[in-house]
Enzyme design. Sequence first.
Site, PDB file in Angstrom:
ATOM      1  NE  ARG A   1      -3.595  -2.518   0.119  1.00 46.43           N
ATOM      2  CZ  ARG A   1      -3.229  -3.707  -0.401  1.00 46.43           C
ATOM      3  NH1 ARG A   1      -2.082  -3.823  -1.045  1.00 46.43           N
ATOM      4  NH2 ARG A   1      -4.028  -4.756  -0.284  1.00 46.43           N
TER       5      ARG A   1
ATOM      6  CB  SER B   1      -9.087  -2.075   3.606  1.00 49.73           C
ATOM      7  OG  SER B   1      -9.467  -3.347   3.114  1.00 49.73           O
TER       8      SER B   1
ATOM      9  CD  GLU C   1      -5.668  -0.160   2.443  1.00 43.29           C
ATOM     10  OE1 GLU C   1      -6.292  -0.469   1.419  1.00 43.29           O
ATOM     11  OE2 GLU C   1      -5.239  -0.995   3.261  1.00 43.29           O
TER      12      GLU C   1
END
Length: 308
Positions: free
Chosen positions: A179, A229, A299
């Site tokens: 990420r 998420s 995130e």
Amino acid sequence: MLNEKYQKLAEELKAQFPKSLILLEEAMKSHTTFRIGGPADIYIEPDYASIIPLIQFLKEQEIPFIVIGNGSNLLVSDEGIEGVVISLGKQSNDITINGDTVVVEAGALLSTVANKAAKAGLTGMEFASGIPGSIGGAVFMNAGAYGGEMKDIIDSVLILTPSMEQKTVTPEELSMSYRHSSLMEDGGYVLSAVLKLSQGNPEEIQARIDEIRQQRTEKQPLNFPSAGSTFKRPEGYFAGKLIDDTGLRGYTVGGAQVSEKHCGFVVNKGDATAADVLQLMSDVNDKVFNKFGVHLVPEVRIIGRNVN
């Protein structure tokens, strides 16, 4: 009421970039999958040829701006965004397939690219078929799911650096990891990407896409707006399990809720504000840390006025 400076700027932009969609005081909740966010002073969807001259113009005029994709990983503050939002999407989404190579503009949706690749008998992108983001955003954060990541399929990326240089870079040069890409720290904008896939059986590829779609439907709260998420996966843990084990399934602040279906998601139950989501995220982090000693890192990308 939009101030005179931005009203005048909008007229200049309309004159210089007539092919671009330009909207004033546009609610960002209309352009994020969270369905949350106050107004952008000016919202622009440029055609591909206008992206670089538009950014150049805004830099020269010292106008604050931000570049977004499909808005699928964004939480925009209730006060909105100062300056200009450049949305790379509907007019910068060409997809060209040549053998096992796919060249895509930044605004192309992952799902669209994955489906076109599947029909062309190309495998490797099935993991991305259900991610509701654009190529540009997916490169920026090295999006991934179901065992795959963007860095696995990227051959090269054409970026525009903060110094306005067009540069072709590799995943290694972008330091792509979980990420993350160096674009997050260094700045720069994804213009297009070259994906390297493999020849496969179209029926088997489609079957895998269908399987992933089914898993998403069964496990994720797709019936409510969200940004996917909410927290990154802590090393050695799963964020959703930590949240669930802390007793926070269904935990609610205003219109925001820890999903009852999947605790890794914060959902908008219909009237959530950014303030609701931020408070909920803070509460969840505090409670998880108090119980397990693990900090949860967002995130979701948080942008806009009054965002620390």
